[in-house]
Design a protein around this motif. Structure first.
Motif, short mmCIF file in Angstrom:
data_model
loop_
_atom_site.label_atom_id
_atom_site.label_comp_id
_atom_site.label_asym_id
_atom_site.label_seq_id
_atom_site.Cartn_x
_atom_site.Cartn_y
_atom_site.Cartn_z
N LEU A 233 0.99 -1.33 0.05
CA LEU A 233 0.13 0.58 0.23
C LEU A 233 1.32 1.32 0.22
O LEU A 233 1.91 1.20 1.11
N PRO A 234 0.10 2.62 -0.93
CA PRO A 234 1.07 3.21 -0.44
C PRO A 234 1.07 3.95 0.26
O PRO A 234 -0.15 3.77 1.64
N PRO A 235 1.75 4.90 0.95
CA PRO A 235 2.10 5.59 2.72
C PRO A 235 0.79 6.77 2.45
O PRO A 235 0.12 6.68 1.72
N MET A 236 0.50 6.52 3.93
CA MET A 236 -0.56 7.51 4.36
C MET A 236 -0.13 9.08 3.95
O MET A 236 0.80 9.37 3.95
N THR A 237 -1.30 9.69 3.26
CA THR A 237 -1.11 10.82 3.37
C THR A 237 -1.43 11.87 4.91
O THR A 237 -1.61 11.26 5.31
N ASP A 238 -0.79 13.52 5.00
CA ASP A 238 -0.89 13.83 6.15
C ASP A 238 -2.26 13.95 6.50
O ASP A 238 -2.65 13.77 7.24
N GLU A 239 -2.99 14.21 4.86
CA GLU A 239 -4.85 14.83 5.79
C GLU A 239 -5.60 12.76 6.14
O GLU A 239 -6.10 13.14 6.93
N GLU A 240 -4.57 12.01 5.23
CA GLU A 240 -5.67 10.54 6.26
C GLU A 240 -4.62 9.72 7.52
O GLU A 240 -5.84 10.19 8.33
N ARG A 241 -3.75 10.42 7.52
CA ARG A 241 -3.40 10.33 8.92
C ARG A 241 -3.89 11.50 10.10
O ARG A 241 -4.05 11.10 11.66
N ALA A 242 -4.58 12.68 9.79
CA ALA A 242 -5.25 13.12 10.61
C ALA A 242 -6.44 12.94 10.89
O ALA A 242 -6.68 13.07 12.09
N ARG A 243 -6.93 12.46 9.84
CA ARG A 243 -8.32 12.38 10.40
C ARG A 243 -8.33 11.20 10.63
O ARG A 243 -8.80 10.37 11.37
N LEU A 244 -7.54 10.08 10.62
CA LEU A 244 -7.89 9.01 11.80
C LEU A 244 -7.27 8.73 13.14
O LEU A 244 -7.82 8.56 13.52
N ALA A 245 -6.53 9.77 12.84
CA ALA A 245 -6.08 10.44 14.24
C ALA A 245 -7.37 11.20 15.36
O ALA A 245 -7.53 10.80 16.24
N GLN A 246 -8.19 11.27 14.96
CA GLN A 246 -9.33 12.01 15.30
C GLN A 246 -10.04 11.15 15.55
O GLN A 246 -10.75 11.09 16.35
N GLN A 247 -10.68 10.23 14.40
CA GLN A 247 -11.19 9.32 15.17
C GLN A 247 -10.77 8.06 15.84
O GLN A 247 -11.82 8.16 17.16
N THR A 248 -9.02 7.82 16.23
CA THR A 248 -9.15 7.16 16.79
C THR A 248 -9.09 7.31 18.24
O THR A 248 -9.78 7.47 19.07
N ALA A 249 -8.70 9.09 18.80
CA ALA A 249 -9.12 9.80 20.01
C ALA A 249 -11.19 9.82 20.38
O ALA A 249 -11.00 9.99 21.78
N ALA A 250 -11.17 9.60 19.08
CA ALA A 250 -12.62 9.84 19.34
C ALA A 250 -13.27 8.84 19.79
O ALA A 250 -13.76 8.60 21.29
N LEU A 251 -12.98 7.27 20.01
CA LEU A 251 -13.32 6.26 20.51
C LEU A 251 -12.61 6.15 21.35
O LEU A 251 -13.31 5.20 22.44
N LEU A 252 -11.21 6.30 21.82
CA LEU A 252 -10.36 6.15 23.33
C LEU A 252 -11.56 7.34 24.51
O LEU A 252 -11.95 7.01 25.74
N ASN A 253 -11.21 8.73 23.52
CA ASN A 253 -12.53 9.60 24.77
C ASN A 253 -13.48 9.27 25.47
O ASN A 253 -14.41 9.16 26.48
N THR A 254 -14.49 8.47 23.76
CA THR A 254 -15.77 7.54 24.81
C THR A 254 -15.52 6.56 25.68
O THR A 254 -16.56 6.50 26.57
N VAL A 255 -14.38 5.96 25.43
CA VAL A 255 -14.60 4.69 26.49
C VAL A 255 -13.21 4.99 27.60
O VAL A 255 -14.37 4.68 29.05
#
Length: 697
Positions: free
Chosen positions: A324-346
């Motif tokens: 797979l090609p490496p992640m773009t900065d935008e993809e990395r930022a969005r994935l970080a936002q999603q992961t943090a949201a799930l962790l905050n929920t728990v």
């Protein structure tokens, strides 16, 4: 590389009640899981979201349960099927059979013909028990035309349509294997199941049969997808008549040449695989062709043997593996936002229901996410939830975790025999309560410790005899899965503690308040989270490799191995969570370091402190002097060393006990000339230096 826009993820000011944008989550998963262009027949992309698919009923994001309820609302009886365990990685099935011939496609229940139901309550009970279950729909009133591209189905259908006309628009599903299911009304005519009657690659599912429905998961990692949600059209007369009267075509065998003869199978399969690899075909295209060729003729190999051969050939001779090609900065930022949201929920939920430290909720939150992706790691970190007294809330910790982990198995004292079979069959997240009682059975402790010591490592199984009498044979059980233990006091053996992080629970004060655990309430609060975290997991599995965390200097090797996946997830969530999780793990590991160390390591530490206090000029200390200092410290265990062994009235550590412990580190007493004491048995500091360097931080 084309830059793809990733949808915004909603704010998480109140994660427990936030309505997740499921369509946005699905888009994110598809972006992060992008694969090189390939035919679905020749390449198998990574796993797609497990929680729901917006294509299953024509546009609305739906869970498997919701899809099953919708099919029932159409009047189509449904029932649960088994599920692929490692989609896109292997052909493992939740049924537990090592050579399952029908991965993710066979019923989870017996008597499915009579048990299949349109009753919403019954369907909810099934999918509450098996939330990942694929969906089966009973056929008969509906007839399904299965077009299998691996066996020439599209070409056979095209030939029939040229002769009889194009099929009418009808309910159609694109299968996980790259084929299509066309669903028609039977018009009251009994059309039975058949394979190859209409031509190579064309099968009929009718009376007495069933079909796999969208959004079920294929072992390739692809999901079944509804591409036309129209009501089923009446089956064309020519198709109905042909399905009932035609004889099975032998064109398939002719097209593929002579069947493989006995004794030639390895050479023929190797030749076929080698040619396809040389043509640049993908690994699963090669293996699929080998599986089909293997089925021709007599005495075929098992699928597992063919897959092993295909993977070995591909590993040896494929020149350019798909990367797979490496992640773009935008993809990395969005994935970080999603992961943090799930962790905050728990974490917010844990604070709402439990009295635990912030460090503990931080580690517990990231641990819940790791249960959805643990299979990509080599190690998993165990949780050791301890309390000094009853009614401290340790069981409640497990009950809350059960709502946030993957495939929760909340068990109260399961035996070693049950553990190995259950884990091997379901790969659950084990939440084991009253664990101290499991270690009270001296006859089973050896088996239990073996399962737990092996079960933290992906590559280690537990082997035991299986069967009865002369038919017994050694069988390997998969025991790798996330595990959390809860019990009173210090009950886990050192070898299991070494694979764990301590979560200490204290009884609630009268002034402290937490919410009562109401099942209906927490079920509502976590429903959307479960969907969201499964979508996140589908994306995260492929991108965890891009996050290579730095090793905290406080971690020893085992702590680092077990914690690496948690730190990868934390780094995926961004700098703040990365810092929080590191700090929390260091606090929990450090806080339990003395307790977790074996008595031998404690003795080495205390001897080092004794040498620092005495500071002998020649580095020599007599055995008597050393024992006097060790037994004099009331905070050390040596003054009561023999108390638990029933020795009265002097339970203190003596020269024999000291020698027995130090012997394991190859440290032995000698007759020495010691200043002001003469010739006595004792130790030199130089004897300890190697052990101090190896076992003490």
């Amino acid at each position: 590389m084309t830059v793809l826009k990733i949808p915004e993820f909603p704010s998480t000011s109140n994660p427990l009640t936030t309505e997740f944008d499921l369509a946005a989550m699905e888009d994110l998963a598809r972006v992060v899981l992008r694969q090189p262009e390939a035919s679905p027949v020749t390449e198998r992309p990574g796993p797609l979201p497990a929680g729901g698919d917006p294509r299953c009923t024509g546009g609305a994001a739906m869970t498997l349960l919701t899809a099953a309820l919708e099919y029932a609302a159409r009047g189509w009886p449904v029932f649960p099927l088994h599920t692929p365990i490692a989609p896109g990685v292997s052909r493992a099935c939740s049924c537990g059979e090592k050579d399952c011939k029908d991965v993710g496609k066979h019923p989870r229940i017996t008597g499915w013909q009579k048990s299949a139901s349109t009753d919403a309550d019954q369907i909810r009970r099934w999918w509450r028990k098996w939330p990942d279950a694929n969906i089966g729909i009973v056929t008969g009133d509906q007839v399904v035309l299965d077009v299998d591209p691996r066996h020439g189905g599209p070409a056979s259908l095209a030939a029939l349509e040229r002769q009889h006309g194009t099929l009418p628009d009808t309910f159609r599903v694109h299968t996980g294997g790259g084929g299509d299911h066309f669903t028609f009304q039977s018009n009251g005519v009994v059309i039975r199941n058949s394979a190859g009657v209409l031509g190579p690659g064309l099968d009929i599912r009718g009376a007495g049969g069933y079909t796999t429905a969208a959004p079920s998961l294929h072992f390739s990692g692809n999901r079944y997808e509804v591409v036309d949600s129209s009501a089923p059209a009446p089956i064309p007369e020519w198709l109905s008549q042909a399905a009932r009267t035609q004889k099975k075509s032998n064109a398939k065998t002719k097209a593929k040449g002579e069947p493989i003869k006995t004794g030639e199978r390895h050479d023929r399969l190797t030749e076929l695989g080698g040619r396809l690899i040389a043509y640049g075909k993908g690994k699963w295209a090669v293996i699929d062709a080998m599986l089909y060729a293997n089925a021709q003729g007599s005495d075929p190999w098992s699928d597992a043997e063919v897959i092993d051969l295909g993977e070995d050939l591909y590993k040896r001779y494929a020149k350019q593996p798909v990367i797979l090609p490496p992640m773009t900065d935008e993809e990395r930022a969005r994935l970080a936002q999603q992961t943090a949201a799930l962790l905050n929920t728990v974490q917010n939920a844990l604070h709402k229901y439990l009295i635990v430290s912030k460090a503990a909720t931080t580690v517990l939150a990231v641990w819940t996410l790791h249960t959805f992706v643990f299979e990509v790691a080599i190690y998993t970190l165990y949780l050791n939830i301890t309390a000094p007294e009853k009614r401290s809330g340790k069981t409640k910790v497990l009950e809350v975790l059960a709502w946030f982990v993957a495939r929760a198995w909340l068990s109260g004292g399961a035996t070693a025999a049950v553990l190995k079979h259950k884990i091997d069959h379901d790969l659950p997240t084990l939440l084991h309560d009253e664990t101290q009682s499991a270690f009270s059975d001296k006859d089973a402790v050896g088996t239990l410790v073996g399962i737990l010591c092996n079960g933290f490592h992906r590559g280690m199984n537990y082997t035991s005899m299986f069967g009865q009498g002369a038919a017994m044979y050694p069988r390997e059980f998969r025991v790798f899965c996330p595990k959390a233990f809860a019990g009173l006091g210090n009950y886990l053996p050192d070898t299991v503690l070494d694979r764990s992080v301590d979560v200490a629970i204290q009884r609630k004060k009268k002034t402290e308040e937490v919410s009562a655990l109401e099942v209906e309430q927490i079920e509502r609060e976590t429903e959307q989270h479960q969907v969201a975290v499964r979508k996140w997991a589908a994306a995260a599995r492929d991108w965890l490799r891009e996050f290579q965390p730095d090793r905290p200097k406080e971690f020893h090797d085992r702590q680092w191995d077990c914690s690496k996946l948690l730190l990868q997830i934390a780094d995926m969530a961004g700098l703040e969570w990365g810092r929080k999780v590191r700090s929390a793990l260091v606090e929990l590991f450090t806080g339990s370091a003395v307790q977790d160390d074996s008595l031998g390591v404690q003795l080495l530490e205390h001897i080092r402190e004794t040498y620092a206090e005495l500071q002998p000029s020649d580095g020599r200390v007599s055995t008597g002097r050393l024992l006097q200092k060790l037994n004099a410290n009331p905070e050390w265990p040596w003054a009561v060393w023999y108390e638990s062994r029933g020795r009265r009235p002097d339970p203190r550590l003596d020269d024999r006990g000291l020698a027995a412990i130090l012997k394991t580190y190859h440290i032995y007493s000698n007759t020495l000339r010691i200043a002001e004491e003469g010739r006595l048995k004792g130790y030199e500091m130089a004897q300890f230096k190697d052990a101090w360097e190896r076992y003490l931080p």
